[in-house]
Design an enzyme around this catalytic site. Sequence first.
Site, PDB file in Angstrom:
ATOM      1  N   ASN A   6      26.972  -9.331 -16.925  1.00  0.00           N
ATOM      2  CA  ASN A   6      26.815 -10.571 -16.201  1.00  0.00           C
ATOM      3  C   ASN A   6      25.210 -10.709 -16.677  1.00  0.00           C
ATOM      4  OD1 ASN A   6      25.734 -12.667 -14.431  1.00  0.00           O
ATOM      5  ND2 ASN A   6      27.623 -12.365 -13.379  1.00  0.00           N
ATOM      6  N   ASP A   8      23.201 -13.503 -15.608  1.00  0.00           N
ATOM      7  CA  ASP A   8      22.830 -14.622 -15.091  1.00  0.00           C
ATOM      8  C   ASP A   8      21.383 -14.349 -14.604  1.00  0.00           C
ATOM      9  OD1 ASP A   8      25.174 -15.770 -14.826  1.00  0.00           O
ATOM     10  OD2 ASP A   8      25.658 -15.182 -12.781  1.00  0.00           O
ATOM     11  N   ARG A  17       9.633 -19.387 -14.591  1.00  0.00           N
ATOM     12  CA  ARG A  17       8.423 -19.792 -15.250  1.00  0.00           C
ATOM     13  C   ARG A  17       8.665 -21.055 -16.008  1.00  0.00           C
ATOM     14  NH1 ARG A  17       3.787 -16.449 -15.349  1.00  0.00           N
ATOM     15  NH2 ARG A  17       2.764 -17.996 -16.326  1.00  0.00           N
ATOM     16  N   HIS A  42      27.799 -16.999 -14.360  1.00  0.00           N
ATOM     17  CA  HIS A  42      28.113 -17.881 -13.320  1.00  0.00           C
ATOM     18  C   HIS A  42      27.539 -19.114 -13.293  1.00  0.00           C
ATOM     19  CE1 HIS A  42      28.661 -18.227  -8.742  1.00  0.00           C
ATOM     20  NE2 HIS A  42      29.151 -19.391  -9.355  1.00  0.00           N
ATOM     21  N   ARG A  44      26.482 -22.114 -11.530  1.00  0.00           N
ATOM     22  CA  ARG A  44      26.516 -22.319 -10.066  1.00  0.00           C
ATOM     23  C   ARG A  44      26.297 -24.051  -9.988  1.00  0.00           C
ATOM     24  NH1 ARG A  44      25.825 -19.632  -5.587  1.00  0.00           N
ATOM     25  NH2 ARG A  44      26.043 -17.391  -5.734  1.00  0.00           N
ATOM     26  N   HIS A  49      20.460 -20.629 -12.069  1.00  0.00           N
ATOM     27  CA  HIS A  49      19.943 -19.420 -13.081  1.00  0.00           C
ATOM     28  C   HIS A  49      20.693 -20.038 -14.542  1.00  0.00           C
ATOM     29  CE1 HIS A  49      23.584 -17.944 -11.515  1.00  0.00           C
ATOM     30  NE2 HIS A  49      23.003 -17.123 -10.395  1.00  0.00           N
ATOM     31  N   GLU A  69      32.264 -17.765 -14.549  1.00  0.00           N
ATOM     32  CA  GLU A  69      32.371 -17.729 -12.976  1.00  0.00           C
ATOM     33  C   GLU A  69      32.114 -19.077 -12.519  1.00  0.00           C
ATOM     34  OE1 GLU A  69      31.375 -12.899 -11.980  1.00  0.00           O
ATOM     35  OE2 GLU A  69      30.013 -14.528 -11.465  1.00  0.00           O
ATOM     36  N   THR A  99      23.401 -14.401  -3.200  1.00  0.00           N
ATOM     37  CA  THR A  99      24.530 -14.114  -4.237  1.00  0.00           C
ATOM     38  C   THR A  99      25.807 -14.230  -3.550  1.00  0.00           C
ATOM     39  OG1 THR A  99      25.384 -12.393  -5.660  1.00  0.00           O
ATOM     40  CG2 THR A  99      24.487 -11.903  -3.325  1.00  0.00           C
ATOM     41  N   HIS A 186      30.525  -6.571  -8.317  1.00  0.00           N
ATOM     42  CA  HIS A 186      29.573  -7.075  -7.246  1.00  0.00           C
ATOM     43  C   HIS A 186      29.138  -5.719  -6.630  1.00  0.00           C
ATOM     44  CE1 HIS A 186      27.681 -10.178  -4.803  1.00  0.00           C
ATOM     45  NE2 HIS A 186      27.738  -9.117  -3.884  1.00  0.00           N
ATOM     46  N   GLY A 208      25.785  -6.852 -13.392  1.00  0.00           N
ATOM     47  CA  GLY A 208      24.918  -7.781 -13.718  1.00  0.00           C
ATOM     48  C   GLY A 208      23.450  -7.537 -13.318  1.00  0.00           C
ATOM     49  N   HIS A 209      23.172  -7.770 -12.133  1.00  0.00           N
ATOM     50  CA  HIS A 209      21.768  -7.352 -11.299  1.00  0.00           C
ATOM     51  C   HIS A 209      21.350  -6.275 -11.859  1.00  0.00           C
ATOM     52  CE1 HIS A 209      18.708  -6.956  -8.013  1.00  0.00           C
ATOM     53  NE2 HIS A 209      18.521  -8.026  -8.465  1.00  0.00           N
TER      54      HIS A 209
END
Length: 233
Positions: A6, A8, A17, A42, A44, A49, A69, A99, A186, A208-209
């Site tokens: 992921n 994102d 920035r 994802h 949103r 993001h 997603e 999240t 997740h 992802g993160h």
Amino acid sequence: MQLGVNVDHVATLRNLRGTTYPSIVELANIAVEHGADFITVHLREDRRHVRDDDLYALKKHVNVPINLEMAATEEMLAIAKELSPEFVCLVPEKREEVTTESGLDTKLLYDTRLFIISELQRHGIKVTLFLDPSEEDIACAKRMNVDKIELHVGAYCISRAPQELEMITRAAQLVHEAGMICHAGHGIDYECAAAISKVKHITAINVGHFLVCEAITQGMGNAVRKMKDIITS
């Protein structure tokens, strides 16, 4: 086992920035070169993001499947039908959350989701539901005729409790028995990935993160390669 990466939070860094860097396409391709089997994003409602143009850039310039997603809304359905990603994963979404906090409640908006699922499948898109490891939700997903379930494994990744892993194992078995494909996602790090990769019937994880954070010190390629080695060893 397959690895979905992921990207994102590559977009999150860029958007802080208002720059054009880091490039979400470049980082996605580095992930692919080092073992990612598909790329997850994802989109949103608030575009915090990933943005719409990112989706089309990834679809054009990344040579692995895209897993989109999204919330089950008319706006997102229209975007998915135009983009035509290989996979769509329907997820719950709240504006105030940092999240995704939990899996879908399959009892809510049942008819709306059923319509969106059928429309996506009619356009040749495989549909996944992001669910907690709940027998009731898995049974409901079966009735909705989805292709895959992605189990929300965040509770295990936070607690590392054996009973949470047992719930995931049981849920994966139920998904398999219902004739659906089972993924997990997740909060996954290297340690959690090692445990989850041993769960029978889970065929892919989404990360992802954690990988974006690892990339800061280790490089995206090294982080992805280490994760892929862990889940395929």
